[in-house]
Design an enzyme around this catalytic site. Structure first.
Site, PDB file in Angstrom:
ATOM      1  N   GLY A  46      -8.406   8.684  10.945  1.00 47.91           N
ATOM      2  CA  GLY A  46      -7.988   9.420  12.226  1.00 47.91           C
ATOM      3  C   GLY A  46      -9.277  10.047  12.807  1.00 47.91           C
ATOM      4  CB  ALA A  62      -8.602   7.569   6.258  1.00 37.25           C
ATOM      5  N   GLY A  63     -11.296   7.734   7.179  1.00 36.10           N
ATOM      6  CA  GLY A  63     -12.064   8.621   7.756  1.00 36.10           C
ATOM      7  C   GLY A  63     -13.433   8.005   7.651  1.00 36.10           C
ATOM      8  CG  ASN A 113      -5.248   1.505  12.462  1.00 38.61           C
ATOM      9  OD1 ASN A 113      -3.968   1.080  11.983  1.00 38.61           O
ATOM     10  ND2 ASN A 113      -5.698   1.036  14.000  1.00 38.61           N
ATOM     11  CE  LYS A 164      -3.126   2.957   2.929  1.00 31.86           C
ATOM     12  NZ  LYS A 164      -2.907   3.232   4.323  1.00 31.86           N
TER      13      LYS A 164
END
Lengths: 260, 72
Positions: free
Chosen positions: A164, A190-191, A212, A103
């Protein structure tokens, strides 16, 4: 449900059943991290590449808890702010792990962790030429997404909100446009903050979701991992089912005929 | 009896004394690391795992030795 169990997806010729990719950062300890991965049903985890602690090499390591023979390690270049650093990191990752699926993430600034697309595009080209199979974190830009694909990206991974932040998908129109235009898998990277955000990403037609912090920073990460697994599956089913059209006004579900 | 000669290298940014003539494989073993779980870069060039035993550490070499850790 046989339809669900046969609903696999492919990236760079590899087939996966789970559409949820989870990170391995921010957990209390390795045991909690491993339990969350198990509960999420994820078959791929992202990992970082960092210097070994040469003063204390006997410390436990991630591989003691999450077996790379069972779970695909996806080396990530999180923390790299230039294409050059990212490429160097992934060359080391390939040597450490022995695989080409990686990635790429080239950040533009620390405050937003928004991608630097110029560097990202150049690095994608270099990596593809060196035989890497880069899944690429990118802006929610359908044109840039096509350019990445042309440069050799094996998956397009637009952010749904800053890394994050847990704000949920702020850009559903753009994500849908990227999905419509792509001929490689699209994963929101993300988000995501909670289960409904993951379901939204899947309902837009994404092939998967990577997260994550939403799991690691939940009060009960293992329970949230399970919630995300269910949300991704539910969103995928809803996408495949094809949602009803929206109406401006009410439409009764009970027949109007036969009213007393 | 001659004392073994030592050379100076940098490993992950830190200075370290290594016996002259040692291979990178010997260096990795001396550090207590499992070569199957790390990657070694010497002066910005990757040293393939299969050749760690063939490359002799030279004075002034800069090594990066990395592995996978938790991350997003």
């Amino acid at each position: 449900m046989p339809e669900t169990s046969s609903d696999t997806w492919q990236v760079a010729g590899r087939t996966f059943t789970s559409r949820l990719i989870v990170g391995t950062g921010k957990y209390k300890d390795f045991a909690q991290n491993a339990a969350a991965v198990e509960a999420s049903g994820a078959e791929i985890v992202t990992v970082a590449v960092r210097r070994v602690n040469i003063s204390d090499p006997s410390q436990p390591v991630l591989m003691d808890y999450i077996d790379p023979k069972k779970i695909t390690y996806l080396p990530n270049t999180a923390g790299c702010f230039t294409g050059e650093e990212a490429i160097r990191t992934l060359r080391l990752a390939r040597e450490a792990g022995g695989w080409d699926l990686v990635k790429l993430e080239v950040l533009g600034e620390a405050r937003t962790l928004y991608p630097n697309m110029r560097e990202t595009l150049i690095a994608t080209e270099v990596l593809a030429k060196e035989g890497f199979l880069p899944m690429v974190y990118c802006a929610d830009d359908p044109i840039a997404a096509k350019q990445l694909e042309d440069a050799g990206a094996v998956a397009i991974m637009p952010l749904g909100a800053p890394i994050g932040s847990g704000l949920g998908l702020q850009n559903q129109v753009m994500i849908r446009l990227i999905v419509e235009g792509a001929s490689v898998p699209v994963l929101v990277d993300a988000g995501v903050g909670t289960a409904s955000d993951a379901a939204v990403a899947m309902e837009l037609g994404c092939d998967g979701v990577l997260m994550n912090t939403a799991i690691a920073e939940a009060k009960d990460p293992i329970r949230m991992a399970r919630a995300m697994k269910l949300a991704v599956a539910a969103g995928r089913e809803a996408y495949l089912a094809g949602r009803m059209q929206k109406r401006r006004y009410a439409d009764p579900s009970s027949p109007l005929a036969g009213l007393i | 009896m001659t004392q073994p000669d030592f050379i100076q290298v940098r490993i992950n940014g830190e200075p370290r004394r290594v016996a002259a003539g040692a291979s990178i494989a010997a260096l990795v073993a001396e550090l207590g690391l499992d070569p199957a779980r790390v990657a070694v870069e010497r002066n910005l060039t990757i040293v393939p795992r299969s050749t760690l035993g063939d490359v002799t550490v030279a004075d002034g070499d800069a090594f990066e030795i990395v592995h996978f850790v938790g991350g997003g």
